[in-house]
Design a protein around this motif. Structure first.
Motif, PDB file in Angstrom:
ATOM      1  N   ILE A  22       1.802   4.491  -5.614  1.00 29.80           N
ATOM      2  CA  ILE A  22       2.692   4.062  -4.535  1.00 29.80           C
ATOM      3  C   ILE A  22       4.062   4.716  -4.703  1.00 29.80           C
ATOM      4  O   ILE A  22       4.706   5.090  -3.733  1.00 29.80           O
ATOM      5  CB  ILE A  22       2.840   2.526  -4.522  1.00 29.80           C
ATOM      6  CG1 ILE A  22       1.516   1.860  -4.146  1.00 29.80           C
ATOM      7  CG2 ILE A  22       3.950   2.082  -3.573  1.00 29.80           C
ATOM      8  CD1 ILE A  22       1.506   0.354  -4.359  1.00 29.80           C
ATOM      9  N   THR A  26       5.749   9.863  -4.452  1.00 28.02           N
ATOM     10  CA  THR A  26       5.754  10.411  -3.100  1.00 28.02           C
ATOM     11  C   THR A  26       5.522  11.916  -3.131  1.00 28.02           C
ATOM     12  O   THR A  26       5.704  12.572  -4.162  1.00 28.02           O
ATOM     13  CB  THR A  26       7.102  10.131  -2.415  1.00 28.02           C
ATOM     14  OG1 THR A  26       8.139  10.831  -3.128  1.00 28.02           O
ATOM     15  CG2 THR A  26       7.416   8.643  -2.370  1.00 28.02           C
ATOM     16  N   TYR A  69      -0.916   1.218  -8.771  1.00 27.15           N
ATOM     17  CA  TYR A  69       0.463   0.876  -8.414  1.00 27.15           C
ATOM     18  C   TYR A  69       1.389   2.069  -8.588  1.00 27.15           C
ATOM     19  O   TYR A  69       2.334   2.249  -7.827  1.00 27.15           O
ATOM     20  CB  TYR A  69       0.977  -0.300  -9.241  1.00 27.15           C
ATOM     21  CG  TYR A  69       0.233  -1.584  -8.957  1.00 27.15           C
ATOM     22  CD1 TYR A  69       0.029  -2.021  -7.654  1.00 27.15           C
ATOM     23  CD2 TYR A  69      -0.277  -2.359  -9.982  1.00 27.15           C
ATOM     24  CE1 TYR A  69      -0.660  -3.181  -7.375  1.00 27.15           C
ATOM     25  CE2 TYR A  69      -0.968  -3.537  -9.709  1.00 27.15           C
ATOM     26  CZ  TYR A  69      -1.154  -3.941  -8.410  1.00 27.15           C
ATOM     27  OH  TYR A  69      -1.834  -5.084  -8.146  1.00 27.15           O
ATOM     28  N   GLU A 112       0.804  -1.217   0.000  1.00 29.10           N
ATOM     29  CA  GLU A 112       0.000   0.000   0.000  1.00 29.10           C
ATOM     30  C   GLU A 112       0.838   1.268   0.000  1.00 29.10           C
ATOM     31  O   GLU A 112       0.347   2.328  -0.356  1.00 29.10           O
ATOM     32  CB  GLU A 112      -0.941  -0.003   1.204  1.00 29.10           C
ATOM     33  CG  GLU A 112      -1.959  -1.126   1.147  1.00 29.10           C
ATOM     34  CD  GLU A 112      -2.890  -1.121   2.347  1.00 29.10           C
ATOM     35  OE1 GLU A 112      -2.846  -0.171   3.152  1.00 29.10           O
ATOM     36  OE2 GLU A 112      -3.652  -2.085   2.476  1.00 29.10           O
ATOM     37  N   THR A 113       2.109   1.154   0.432  1.00 26.06           N
ATOM     38  CA  THR A 113       2.958   2.326   0.534  1.00 26.06           C
ATOM     39  C   THR A 113       4.348   2.010  -0.014  1.00 26.06           C
ATOM     40  O   THR A 113       4.706   0.840  -0.209  1.00 26.06           O
ATOM     41  CB  THR A 113       3.123   2.780   2.001  1.00 26.06           C
ATOM     42  OG1 THR A 113       3.833   1.755   2.717  1.00 26.06           O
ATOM     43  CG2 THR A 113       1.774   3.046   2.655  1.00 26.06           C
ATOM     44  N   LEU A 114       5.125   3.051  -0.209  1.00 26.39           N
ATOM     45  CA  LEU A 114       6.505   2.872  -0.631  1.00 26.39           C
ATOM     46  C   LEU A 114       7.291   2.107   0.429  1.00 26.39           C
ATOM     47  O   LEU A 114       8.138   1.275   0.100  1.00 26.39           O
ATOM     48  CB  LEU A 114       7.157   4.230  -0.912  1.00 26.39           C
ATOM     49  CG  LEU A 114       8.588   4.199  -1.430  1.00 26.39           C
ATOM     50  CD1 LEU A 114       8.696   3.411  -2.732  1.00 26.39           C
ATOM     51  CD2 LEU A 114       9.113   5.614  -1.614  1.00 26.39           C
TER      52      LEU A 114
END
Length: 185
Positions: free
Chosen positions: A86, A89, A83, A25-27
């Motif tokens: 993600i 940023t 995707y 879900e996140t980097l």
């Protein structure tokens, strides 16, 4: 259609594995996934390849516990992808994470963009792709660390010249990892 793979550099060369991003879900989640791939090796370089066929590709480089380095071939196209968001940023997009006007990328309408074609609102009066950043705040074109693969033999100029579709194969060829990448495709 999406493709995602991990390339881990080992003493014996590159090892590839396909990867599912459903739980990412996140980097930070993506970086943790990459670090897990090198748990058995001394050299902690892992490349995460992500592509949406003919629309955009991204490379995330994780070296040990350092912050991940990211390159995205077309930030505007990636911003319309679950995707891709993600990888984009706040720092890459030049946004202040504490700003109240942060765009919710989850609220974007993804219809018609999965095949890489711009939506009608993403085109100008001539039908060409619009040059502005659109609602996502992501600019059209490359974004991120263009020197991400320079020490591995892919200079910035060459990386910027790659087009979505064949880019990951071309990068793997330069790295000497084309065969292992092909096994997971």
């Amino acid at each position: 259609m999406y493709f995602a793979a991990l390339l881990a550099r080992t003493e014996d060369g590159w090892e590839a594995s396909d990867t599912e991003l459903d739980d990412v879900e996140t980097l930070a989640d993506l970086a943790d996934l990459a670090r897990e791939a090198t748990a058995d090796y001394d050299d902690d370089t892992v490349l995460v390849f992500i592509e949406q066929e003919d629309a955009w590709f991204g490379v995330v480089r994780v070296d040990g516990e350092e912050d991940p380095r990211i390159y995205v071939s077309d930030a505007a196209a990636a911003a319309r992808s679950s995707y891709g968001e993600i990888l984009l940023t706040d720092e890459m997009l030049g946004r202040d994470p504490d700003d109240d006007e942060v765009v919710d990328l989850d609220a974007l309408d993804l219809d018609g963009t999965e095949d890489g074609e711009p939506e009608a609102s993403d085109t100008d009066s001539d039908g060409d792709a619009a040059d502005d950043a659109g609602t996502s705040g992501a600019p059209s074109g490359p974004l991120g660390d263009t020197g991400i693969l320079a020490d591995l033999g892919v200079p910035e100029k060459d990386l910027l010249g790659l087009e979505a579709g064949d880019a990951l194969n071309e990068i793997a060829e330069i790295l000497g990892a084309a065969e292992v990448l092909e096994t997971v495709r």
